[in-house]
Design a protein around this motif. Structure first.
Motif, short mmCIF file in Angstrom:
data_model
loop_
_atom_site.label_atom_id
_atom_site.label_comp_id
_atom_site.label_asym_id
_atom_site.label_seq_id
_atom_site.Cartn_x
_atom_site.Cartn_y
_atom_site.Cartn_z
N GLY A 17 0.80 -1.23 0.00
CA GLY A 17 0.00 0.00 0.00
C GLY A 17 0.83 1.27 0.00
N LEU A 18 2.00 1.23 -0.61
CA LEU A 18 2.89 2.40 -0.57
C LEU A 18 2.26 3.56 -1.34
CD1 LEU A 18 5.72 3.03 0.61
CD2 LEU A 18 6.62 2.72 -1.70
N THR A 19 2.15 4.68 -0.66
CA THR A 19 1.47 5.84 -1.24
C THR A 19 2.29 7.10 -0.95
OG1 THR A 19 -0.67 4.80 -0.87
CG2 THR A 19 -0.69 7.18 -1.23
N MET A 20 2.41 7.95 -1.96
CA MET A 20 3.09 9.24 -1.76
C MET A 20 2.22 10.33 -2.36
SD MET A 20 5.84 10.61 -0.55
CE MET A 20 5.62 12.38 -0.30
N ARG A 21 1.77 11.23 -1.50
CA ARG A 21 0.93 12.35 -1.97
C ARG A 21 1.71 13.65 -1.84
NH1 ARG A 21 -2.38 10.12 1.87
NH2 ARG A 21 -3.74 8.49 1.07
N PHE A 22 1.60 14.51 -2.85
CA PHE A 22 2.09 15.88 -2.76
C PHE A 22 0.87 16.78 -2.85
CE2 PHE A 22 5.57 13.47 -4.78
CZ PHE A 22 6.60 13.74 -3.89
N GLY A 23 0.37 17.20 -1.71
CA GLY A 23 -0.89 17.96 -1.71
C GLY A 23 -1.98 17.09 -2.27
#
Lengths: 351, 246
Positions: free
Chosen positions: B16-22
């Motif tokens: 479930g690796l997730t990276m959000r920028f805003g």
């Protein structure tokens, strides 16, 4: 790079030996060639040269732009003054003047480096710290501000500070020529120590971190710890300079934390040449001599002249005196192979 | 071969690796697994999240959600340098080298981290020779061509003898001959080391790939062999556009 059978590293070694020889000659001949007033002045220059070395090390090699190196100098000066005022014998205070600023640098550095402060913010924080100390020390004129028997004296400063004595005998105070010998000896030790450190594994990693923090981390180096160690060494060395500086006129006041002094240290390093050890020392002594001369003329404001000088250097001699001299030597005396071209290519690469 | 490898524990897993920028989701709930010794290629159009995925694996970015496991150990919260010490090496998209240092100094700093002075000197000479950098050893890296800088960076990575190497566009800026040499080098490295390679050069991918993972809009679109993916309409659509496919 090998030229005329001598490689660059050998030239560097020759340069280091030459600098050390000059310093050792000065160590022994100084009291003979200088009159008493000049000897006092030169002793102050030597103390300031140690401060310049500390800045040259943390900024030029460690890549840490500390705008408040004056804070550690001032802490060293005040620590010595307060400790010797209480103890009456200077051996302990001498070492405390190194340990206390180094410990303060370690504490401050811990929050800055482990808090991942970027370069600009680090410069601002260190400047703020020295200005806080400046304002705090100026407000300690009241009798309630005392550590043990020693009052802090606020903006008036602490005067009649007992000079350094022979270890263990508080009454055997050093004469001015002996204080000169001590200061010069400390400068030689600091210079030789930093030279060795820069050639060691620690020093090479410090330079690598200056070049590219991310790559250093990706190779497994704990950048925060390494920078903290560099910063702490610089803090301790600046504290030593403060201790020796106090012995120049047995006086310290909050001006050691002031903005003017903080900026001067940056100027020494920029003018002498970032990424060298001798450069900042040359910049320091040159500007201090100029400051004394301007002060004696009483014609114009010292900092007006300094402002002009720094503008000229930033625009015309951005690499600083020493690297520029090496580049010129390389251009006009290429056979010598002084490494100016390499210095230039490294500077361009780094930019 | 370690116990973990012999027990069949994957060398790398993400859950479930997730990276959000805003509001932008650069890596979207990625479940990724690769086994010991594998050479995995990641492909996908620009902006698909491949480099961001690498940065999350090495904690250059702190993932917004999800876990990363290396040889079964959770490394999600580990610092970048700790992950490197565990045995994950990365060659970044834009060469990340010590520009002001010489080629020799670059490799030496990497070697000295793992070995004593004498051993480090010996290893540096070996790496310089292996990557055909001996002639450039005293040159300042910032003055080298892009392809040469790529090789220097690869040299610093190899020097640490990592167990998993992440290569982000290793052939960018290289000449045709250099690409061929890099292909051989990667095959050779893969004999002892697991690798994930991000690349846009399809000929290069075909030459090295066993299994390929396709990224699209931050998520894994499909995983398969290169031969199958070339026939996959969905993959052709995202690479070449639906108009072409039509």
């Amino acid at each position: 790079m090998t030229v005329l059978g001598v490689n660059l590293r050998s030239w560097e070694a020759l340069g280091t030996i030459l600098v050390l020889v000059v310093m050792v000659v000065l160590l022994f001949a100084g009291p003979q060639i200088f009159d008493l007033f000049t000897l006092f002045k030169v002793t102050l220059f030597v103390a300031m040269a140690i401060l310049a070395l500390s800045m040259g090390f943390i900024w030029g090699y460690g890549g840490i732009l500390c705008f408040g190196q004056s804070a550690f100098y001032g802490l060293g000066a005040y620590t010595y003054a307060i400790a010797v005022g209480n103890i009456g014998e200077s051996t302990g205070p001498f070492f405390l003047a190194i340990i206390v600023p180094a410990a303060f640098a370690a504490l401050l550095g811990y929050f800055m480096f482990y808090g991942r402060l970027s370069d600009v913010y680090l410069a601002v924080v260190t400047l703020a710290v020295t200005l806080i100390l400046y304002n705090f020390m100026r407000s300690t004129a009241g009798e309630e501000y005392a550590i043990g028997a020693q009052r802090l004296m606020g903006f008036n400063g602490i005067s009649s500070i007992q000079p350094i004595n022979w270890p263990g005998d508080g009454n055997a105070m050093l004469f001015p020529d002996e204080i000169f010998h001590l200061s010069m000896g400390c400068l030689i030790l600091c210079y030789a120590g930093l030279k060795l450190l820069n050639r060691s594994y620690f020093g090479r990693v410090a330079v690598a971190i200056r070049e590219n923090e991310l790559r250093a981390e990706l190779l497994g180096y704990d950048v925060r710890l390494h920078k903290l160690q560099t910063f702490t060494i610089g803090g301790g060395m600046a504290g030593l300079a403060g201790c020796l500086g106090v012995n120049f006129n047995s006086f310290v006041n909050p001006d050691v934390f002031a903005l003017n002094f903080a900026a001067e240290i940056i100027m020494w390093t920029l003018i002498g040449g970032l990424g060298t050890l001798v450069g900042p020392v040359i910049g320091c002594i040159g500007l201090l001599m100029l400051k004394f001369e301007i002060g004696q003329q009483q014609i114009t404001n010292t900092y007006l002249i300094f402002g002009g000088i720094i503008m000229v250097f930033v625009l015309a001699v951005p690499a600083g005196l020493l690297p520029t001299a090496r580049q010129l030597a390389d251009r006009f005396l290429p056979g010598l192979g002084l490494g100016g071209a390499e210095v230039e290519s490294r500077r361009e690469a780094a930019q | 071969m370690t116990d973990a490898a012999t027990n069949g524990v994957p060398i790398l897993e993400t859950h479930g690796l997730t990276m959000r920028f805003g509001g932008v989701v650069a890596v979207d709930n990625v479940d990724f697994t690769m086994s010991e010794g594998e050479l995995r290629c990641l492909i996908g159009p620009n902006g698909a999240g491949k480099s961001t995925f690498f940065k999350c694996l090495t904690h250059q970015y702190k993932a917004s959600a999800g876990r990363v496991r290396f040889r079964g150990a959770d490394i999600t919260g580990s610092h970048t340098y700790q992950i490197a010490r565990r045995g994950i090496g990365i060659k970044t998209q834009v060469p990340s080298v010590f520009d002001g240092l010489s080629v020799h100094e670059n490799i030496w700093v990497a070697a000295r981290r793992h070995h004593g002075r004498r051993e480090a000197n010996r290893i540096v000479e070996g790496i310089l020779e292996r990557l055909r950098l001996s002639a450039l050893a005293r040159r300042v890296v910032g003055q080298l061509a892009h392809g040469e800088r790529q090789r220097v960076e690869l040299g610093t990575v190899l020097t640490g003898e990592p167990e998993l190497i992440l290569l982000d566009e290793p052939t960018a800026g290289m000449t045709h001959e250099e690409v061929n040499q890099t292909t051989d080098l990667i095959r050779e490295i893969n004999k002892t080391t697991s690798m994930i390679v991000v690349e846009h050069d399809m000929q290069f991918i075909k030459a090295i790939a066993e299994r390929v993972t396709v990224f699209h809009q931050g998520a894994i679109l499909i995983e398969d062999t290169m031969a199958n993916l070339e026939q996959n309409q969905q993959v052709r659509d995202i690479y070449l556009g639906k108009q072409h496919a039509a």
